[in-house]
Design a protein around this motif. Structure first.
Motif, PDB file in Angstrom:
ATOM      1  N   ARG A   1       0.826  -1.199   0.000  1.00 53.38           N
ATOM      2  CA  ARG A   1       0.000   0.000   0.000  1.00 53.38           C
ATOM      3  C   ARG A   1       0.861   1.250   0.000  1.00 53.38           C
ATOM      4  O   ARG A   1       0.590   2.225  -0.702  1.00 53.38           O
TER       5      ARG A   1
ATOM      6  N   LYS B   1       3.928   1.505  -1.077  1.00 54.86           N
ATOM      7  CA  LYS B   1       4.601   1.637  -2.358  1.00 54.86           C
ATOM      8  C   LYS B   1       3.658   2.196  -3.410  1.00 54.86           C
ATOM      9  O   LYS B   1       4.026   3.072  -4.199  1.00 54.86           O
ATOM     10  N   ARG B   2       2.397   1.715  -3.398  1.00 53.37           N
ATOM     11  CA  ARG B   2       1.433   2.221  -4.360  1.00 53.37           C
ATOM     12  C   ARG B   2       1.179   3.711  -4.152  1.00 53.37           C
ATOM     13  O   ARG B   2       1.119   4.500  -5.084  1.00 53.37           O
ATOM     14  N   ALA B   3       1.025   4.096  -2.850  1.00 52.82           N
ATOM     15  CA  ALA B   3       0.767   5.505  -2.554  1.00 52.82           C
ATOM     16  C   ALA B   3       1.920   6.368  -3.032  1.00 52.82           C
ATOM     17  O   ALA B   3       1.734   7.447  -3.578  1.00 52.82           O
TER      18      ALA B   3
ATOM     19  N   SER C   1       4.045   5.745  -5.449  1.00 53.66           N
ATOM     20  CA  SER C   1       4.120   5.813  -6.903  1.00 53.66           C
ATOM     21  C   SER C   1       3.041   6.712  -7.483  1.00 53.66           C
ATOM     22  O   SER C   1       3.157   7.179  -8.607  1.00 53.66           O
ATOM     23  N   GLN C   2       1.963   6.944  -6.731  1.00 56.59           N
ATOM     24  CA  GLN C   2       0.867   7.768  -7.213  1.00 56.59           C
ATOM     25  C   GLN C   2       1.002   9.230  -6.801  1.00 56.59           C
ATOM     26  O   GLN C   2       0.153  10.047  -7.144  1.00 56.59           O
ATOM     27  N   LEU C   3       2.043   9.569  -6.068  1.00 66.94           N
ATOM     28  CA  LEU C   3       2.242  10.952  -5.648  1.00 66.94           C
ATOM     29  C   LEU C   3       2.504  11.842  -6.857  1.00 66.94           C
ATOM     30  O   LEU C   3       3.127  11.431  -7.825  1.00 66.94           O
ATOM     31  N   THR C   4       2.039  13.084  -6.748  1.00 62.27           N
ATOM     32  CA  THR C   4       2.327  14.110  -7.740  1.00 62.27           C
ATOM     33  C   THR C   4       2.834  15.337  -6.996  1.00 62.27           C
ATOM     34  O   THR C   4       2.597  15.483  -5.786  1.00 62.27           O
TER      35      THR C   4
ATOM     36  N   ALA D   1      -0.051  17.010  -5.250  1.00 62.48           N
ATOM     37  CA  ALA D   1      -0.536  16.335  -4.043  1.00 62.48           C
ATOM     38  C   ALA D   1       0.377  16.619  -2.856  1.00 62.48           C
ATOM     39  O   ALA D   1      -0.093  16.804  -1.718  1.00 62.48           O
TER      40      ALA D   1
ATOM     41  N   ALA E   1       2.391   7.620   2.548  1.00 59.60           N
ATOM     42  CA  ALA E   1       3.369   7.148   1.568  1.00 59.60           C
ATOM     43  C   ALA E   1       4.748   7.073   2.191  1.00 59.60           C
ATOM     44  O   ALA E   1       5.008   7.641   3.260  1.00 59.60           O
TER      45      ALA E   1
ATOM     46  N   HIS F   1      10.033  14.052  -6.606  1.00 60.50           N
ATOM     47  CA  HIS F   1       9.405  15.233  -7.203  1.00 60.50           C
ATOM     48  C   HIS F   1      10.072  16.545  -6.801  1.00 60.50           C
ATOM     49  O   HIS F   1       9.950  17.540  -7.513  1.00 60.50           O
TER      50      HIS F   1
END
Length: 240
Positions: free
Chosen positions: A10, A12-14, A16-19, A22, A50, A58
């Motif tokens: 979870r 790792k997924r969070a 990878s979805q960061l921008t 966000a 995350a 980023h």
């Protein structure tokens, strides 16, 4: 206690979805709660759910994040300014909006009193002020100097007000009460002006100070714009 494989997945997924957006939004949420750790990767990782190190995908470092968050804050201030205002009203609206967002995000507002973001929303602020002083009638070096006068004064004032909110409640209360306590007890022989105006000093509000500061900036631009250019140039010549 070690994370379970599911928890790691979870996280790792969070991550990878960061921008960048966000992360900036999370920093502002933390800052709006009055926290001074809005720019620590640990605190941001908790806020975002995350891996904290994902933030460095980023933003190069904490300072780059701070500048990006601050520029977003400037954008929030600019978005609050109505269209169609004359130059004086634009300066007043910028001042009010800048103070509002600095007090909303005090850790950001205080840090930005002595920084420059070098990003798009800061450029928009500079463009707004330069446009205002040019609309008032100033050009060239005079426009540049008076832009800096307005910008730097507003940054200093709103930064000071934001920094004050970061002190603990007891320190703020002691400072706020000083005009009604310590300043009323000074030796009138040594400090006759303070003694003579102690009542008036105690009644001055932050709003009055801010309004007087903004109006003084506007008045200075007006007076300089109304001064004949040749007279200004003569004053700037060295004495023989």
């Amino acid at each position: 206690m070690p994370k379970s494989p599911a928890a790691k997945a979870r996280s790792k997924r969070a991550g990878s979805q960061l921008t960048p957006g966000a992360i900036i939004d999370a920093s502002l949420r933390i800052a709006a709660r009055g926290s001074e750790d809005a720019f620590t990767v640990r605190r941001l990782g908790e806020e975002l759910g995350a891996d904290p190190t994902a933030i460095y995908r980023h933003f190069r470092d904490k300072d780059e994040l701070l500048l990006s968050v601050a520029d977003h804050m400037l954008g929030e201030a600019l978005d609050a300014i109505p269209d169609g205002l004359d130059w004086k009203a634009r300066i007043r609206a910028l001042a009010d909006a800048s103070l509002a967002v600095a007090l909303k995000y005090p850790v950001v507002g205080s840090a930005m009193a002595s920084r420059t973001t070098r990003r798009s929303n800061e450029f928009r602020v500079v463009e707004l002020i330069l446009g205002a002083v040019r609309e008032a009638g100033l050009e060239g070096a005079e426009a540049a100097v008076h832009y800096r006068m307005i910008g730097d004064t507003l940054l200093a004032y709103v930064g000071q007000q934001a920094a004050f909110l970061l002190f603990d409640a007891d320190a703020r209360a002691a400072d706020d009460s000083a005009w009604n306590r310590e300043y009323r007890l000074v030796d009138p022989q040594r400090f006759p002006h303070i003694t003579g105006l102690s009542g008036e000093l105690a009644e001055v509000t932050d709003e009055q100070i801010f309004d007087a500061t903004v109006e003084a900036l506007i008045s200075t631009v007006e007076k300089r714009a109304a001064t004949p250019r040749g007279f200004v140039e003569a004053l700037q010549q060295p004495l023989a």
